[in-house]
Write a protein that holds these residues in place. Sequence first.
Motif, PDB file in Angstrom:
ATOM      1  N   LEU A 137      24.389 -74.211   7.043  1.00 21.25           N
ATOM      2  CA  LEU A 137      24.089 -72.787   7.217  1.00 21.25           C
ATOM      3  C   LEU A 137      25.004 -72.154   8.263  1.00 21.25           C
ATOM      4  CD1 LEU A 137      20.198 -72.855   7.094  1.00 21.25           C
ATOM      5  CD2 LEU A 137      21.754 -72.067   5.300  1.00 21.25           C
ATOM      6  N   LEU A 138      25.327 -72.901   9.321  1.00 25.39           N
ATOM      7  CA  LEU A 138      26.248 -72.369  10.330  1.00 25.39           C
ATOM      8  C   LEU A 138      27.614 -72.107   9.729  1.00 25.39           C
ATOM      9  CD1 LEU A 138      25.495 -74.373  13.604  1.00 25.39           C
ATOM     10  CD2 LEU A 138      24.698 -72.105  12.938  1.00 25.39           C
ATOM     11  N   GLY A 139      28.043 -72.974   8.814  1.00 28.01           N
ATOM     12  CA  GLY A 139      29.315 -72.755   8.134  1.00 28.01           C
ATOM     13  C   GLY A 139      29.308 -71.480   7.309  1.00 28.01           C
ATOM     14  N   GLU A 140      28.187 -71.217   6.644  1.00 24.89           N
ATOM     15  CA  GLU A 140      28.055 -69.987   5.856  1.00 24.89           C
ATOM     16  C   GLU A 140      27.993 -68.760   6.763  1.00 24.89           C
ATOM     17  OE1 GLU A 140      27.562 -70.179   1.933  1.00 24.89           O
ATOM     18  OE2 GLU A 140      28.970 -71.475   2.979  1.00 24.89           O
ATOM     19  N   LEU A 141      27.330 -68.902   7.910  1.00 23.75           N
ATOM     20  CA  LEU A 141      27.253 -67.803   8.869  1.00 23.75           C
ATOM     21  C   LEU A 141      28.645 -67.482   9.418  1.00 23.75           C
ATOM     22  CD1 LEU A 141      25.346 -65.910  10.553  1.00 23.75           C
ATOM     23  CD2 LEU A 141      25.319 -67.721  12.279  1.00 23.75           C
ATOM     24  N   LYS A 142      29.426 -68.510   9.666  1.00 24.57           N
ATOM     25  CA  LYS A 142      30.756 -68.347  10.244  1.00 24.57           C
ATOM     26  C   LYS A 142      31.637 -67.456   9.375  1.00 24.57           C
ATOM     27  CE  LYS A 142      34.877 -71.012  11.446  1.00 24.57           C
ATOM     28  NZ  LYS A 142      35.485 -72.370  11.488  1.00 24.57           N
ATOM     29  N   VAL A 143      31.531 -67.616   8.052  1.00 23.20           N
ATOM     30  CA  VAL A 143      32.383 -66.828   7.143  1.00 23.20           C
ATOM     31  C   VAL A 143      31.649 -65.586   6.640  1.00 23.20           C
ATOM     32  CG1 VAL A 143      33.767 -68.819   6.469  1.00 23.20           C
ATOM     33  CG2 VAL A 143      31.723 -68.251   5.132  1.00 23.20           C
ATOM     34  N   HIS A 144      30.565 -65.216   7.340  1.00 21.82           N
ATOM     35  CA  HIS A 144      29.839 -63.971   7.074  1.00 21.82           C
ATOM     36  C   HIS A 144      29.162 -63.935   5.702  1.00 21.82           C
ATOM     37  CE1 HIS A 144      31.402 -62.058  10.736  1.00 21.82           C
ATOM     38  NE2 HIS A 144      32.518 -62.711  10.463  1.00 21.82           N
ATOM     39  N   LYS A 145      28.853 -65.096   5.151  1.00 24.35           N
ATOM     40  CA  LYS A 145      28.067 -65.118   3.922  1.00 24.35           C
ATOM     41  C   LYS A 145      26.582 -64.932   4.227  1.00 24.35           C
ATOM     42  CE  LYS A 145      31.209 -67.881   1.094  1.00 24.35           C
ATOM     43  NZ  LYS A 145      31.382 -69.113   0.285  1.00 24.35           N
ATOM     44  N   LEU A 146      26.213 -65.138   5.497  1.00 22.96           N
ATOM     45  CA  LEU A 146      24.842 -64.929   5.943  1.00 22.96           C
ATOM     46  C   LEU A 146      24.835 -63.926   7.084  1.00 22.96           C
ATOM     47  CD1 LEU A 146      23.631 -68.657   6.104  1.00 22.96           C
ATOM     48  CD2 LEU A 146      23.186 -67.018   4.268  1.00 22.96           C
ATOM     49  N   ASP A 147      23.766 -63.161   7.190  1.00 19.15           N
ATOM     50  CA  ASP A 147      23.601 -62.239   8.314  1.00 19.15           C
ATOM     51  C   ASP A 147      22.955 -62.926   9.505  1.00 19.15           C
ATOM     52  OD1 ASP A 147      24.589 -59.802   7.047  1.00 19.15           O
ATOM     53  OD2 ASP A 147      22.796 -59.939   5.793  1.00 19.15           O
ATOM     54  N   VAL A 148      22.087 -63.894   9.234  1.00 21.97           N
ATOM     55  CA  VAL A 148      21.363 -64.575  10.309  1.00 21.97           C
ATOM     56  C   VAL A 148      20.864 -65.917   9.790  1.00 21.97           C
ATOM     57  CG1 VAL A 148      19.106 -63.583   9.729  1.00 21.97           C
ATOM     58  CG2 VAL A 148      19.600 -64.214  12.105  1.00 21.97           C
ATOM     59  N   VAL A 149      20.702 -66.865  10.691  1.00 22.50           N
ATOM     60  CA  VAL A 149      20.118 -68.168  10.363  1.00 22.50           C
ATOM     61  C   VAL A 149      18.843 -68.327  11.184  1.00 22.50           C
ATOM     62  CG1 VAL A 149      20.394 -70.676  10.529  1.00 22.50           C
ATOM     63  CG2 VAL A 149      22.304 -69.256   9.744  1.00 22.50           C
ATOM     64  N   LEU A 150      17.741 -68.663  10.533  1.00 26.02           N
ATOM     65  CA  LEU A 150      16.487 -68.961  11.211  1.00 26.02           C
ATOM     66  C   LEU A 150      16.326 -70.475  11.261  1.00 26.02           C
ATOM     67  CD1 LEU A 150      14.054 -66.326   9.624  1.00 26.02           C
ATOM     68  CD2 LEU A 150      15.438 -66.133  11.706  1.00 26.02           C
ATOM     69  N   THR A 151      16.065 -71.015  12.456  1.00 26.52           N
ATOM     70  CA  THR A 151      16.041 -72.456  12.617  1.00 26.52           C
ATOM     71  C   THR A 151      15.156 -72.847  13.793  1.00 26.52           C
ATOM     72  OG1 THR A 151      17.471 -74.400  12.922  1.00 26.52           O
ATOM     73  CG2 THR A 151      18.114 -72.388  14.066  1.00 26.52           C
ATOM     74  N   ASP A 152      15.035 -74.167  14.004  1.00 25.74           N
ATOM     75  CA  ASP A 152      14.184 -74.673  15.079  1.00 25.74           C
ATOM     76  C   ASP A 152      14.992 -75.196  16.258  1.00 25.74           C
ATOM     77  OD1 ASP A 152      15.289 -76.841  13.801  1.00 25.74           O
ATOM     78  OD2 ASP A 152      13.447 -78.013  13.705  1.00 25.74           O
ATOM     79  N   ARG A 153      16.282 -74.875  16.315  1.00 27.90           N
ATOM     80  CA  ARG A 153      17.121 -75.366  17.417  1.00 27.90           C
ATOM     81  C   ARG A 153      18.230 -74.368  17.707  1.00 27.90           C
ATOM     82  NH1 ARG A 153      19.375 -80.063  13.565  1.00 27.90           N
ATOM     83  NH2 ARG A 153      17.416 -79.487  12.553  1.00 27.90           N
ATOM     84  N   PRO A 154      18.748 -74.356  18.925  1.00 26.04           N
ATOM     85  CA  PRO A 154      19.889 -73.502  19.235  1.00 26.04           C
ATOM     86  C   PRO A 154      21.188 -74.179  18.812  1.00 26.04           C
ATOM     87  CG  PRO A 154      19.225 -74.690  21.190  1.00 26.04           C
ATOM     88  CD  PRO A 154      18.240 -75.074  20.112  1.00 26.04           C
ATOM     89  N   VAL A 155      22.262 -73.422  18.771  1.00 25.83           N
ATOM     90  CA  VAL A 155      23.579 -73.994  18.531  1.00 25.83           C
ATOM     91  C   VAL A 155      24.006 -74.742  19.784  1.00 25.83           C
ATOM     92  CG1 VAL A 155      25.997 -73.477  18.019  1.00 25.83           C
ATOM     93  CG2 VAL A 155      24.179 -72.179  16.908  1.00 25.83           C
ATOM     94  N   HIS A 156      24.595 -75.907  19.594  1.00 29.41           N
ATOM     95  CA  HIS A 156      25.015 -76.729  20.729  1.00 29.41           C
ATOM     96  C   HIS A 156      25.968 -75.958  21.627  1.00 29.41           C
ATOM     97  CE1 HIS A 156      26.979 -80.040  22.930  1.00 29.41           C
ATOM     98  NE2 HIS A 156      25.845 -80.682  22.735  1.00 29.41           N
ATOM     99  N   SER A 157      25.801 -76.112  22.925  1.00 31.04           N
ATOM    100  CA  SER A 157      26.593 -75.330  23.883  1.00 31.04           C
ATOM    101  C   SER A 157      28.088 -75.606  23.787  1.00 31.04           C
ATOM    102  CB  SER A 157      26.109 -75.620  25.315  1.00 31.04           C
ATOM    103  OG  SER A 157      26.217 -76.993  25.606  1.00 31.04           O
ATOM    104  N   GLY A 158      28.482 -76.754  23.228  1.00 28.50           N
ATOM    105  CA  GLY A 158      29.905 -77.075  23.131  1.00 28.50           C
ATOM    106  C   GLY A 158      30.575 -76.583  21.868  1.00 28.50           C
TER     107      GLY A 158
END
Length: 308
Positions: A137-158
Amino acid sequence: MKNTGLNFRHLYYFWVVAKEDSITRAAERLGVAIQTISTQLGLLEKSIGKSLFAPQGRRLVLTEAGRIAMRYAEQIFALGEQMEEALADLDVGRTMRLTVGISDSLPKLIASRLLAAALALPERVKLVCYEDRFEALLGELKVHKLDVVLTDRPVHSGTVLRVFSHLLGESELMLFGMPALAVKYQSGFPGSLQGAPLLLPTRNNAIRGRIDHWLEAHDVRADVVGEFDDNALLNTFGRNGLGLFAAPSALAEDVAAQFGAVPVGPLHGVKEQFYAISNERKIKHPAVEAILSAIHGKDLTSDHKERT
């Protein structure tokens, strides 16, 4: 503004060839001659002054310049598809489209509650939801195929991704079970859980380690009869009475209504968090903003926001 002279038809042909790994397959997909594709690619490479493909056997592989161009082309044509869909929505009276990625580990009842805030906007919103693994889903978000991702964790700080992790809220977990099974373990909880059949998320799930730690802290040796990547599948097994399962205590009424399950006991100190992951945008999506401020004053919402 500087005019790059970029021909978007040439870029589109490049994009299709990169997707198909073959000029021949690209020509078949586009319904044009192979020579037409070759000519368009040659003109594109000439205009930018770099080779985009290199032969590898019978295949074409992207050069470093080609990989860079492909990242931008993915965003350009994903946005183009969204524009066409948004214009088509006008014909049926919808003025806004919200494309959401839902992590397979996120409780679907939580997702629906959060998305209700977007659907409550004055504008008519067309909601499009996709479920997949967090990384996909993050890959799809990166190329703007998604407006938002709902999940149970944050993106890793690195991460190198330019995204925001918004903590929407959290809820303490509770064990649930079908009535016939739950009644066996309610009395004397949590000591009663010795040997109890449990349905748990797999160990790559953010909440699994917290549940294991809670069991160890209470010296409970339960019988893990099933582990699941997908939260909805886990709940289905729970509904069939095959084991006890954890869910946010804030959703006790929803769990009872949807699955017929009843509380067995609280997992004090074990909290599940809920995040919205969004792109860094100059123009904010009104429906995404509605989600970020959803359910104010309830235990599923927090004003905290962190940049990853």
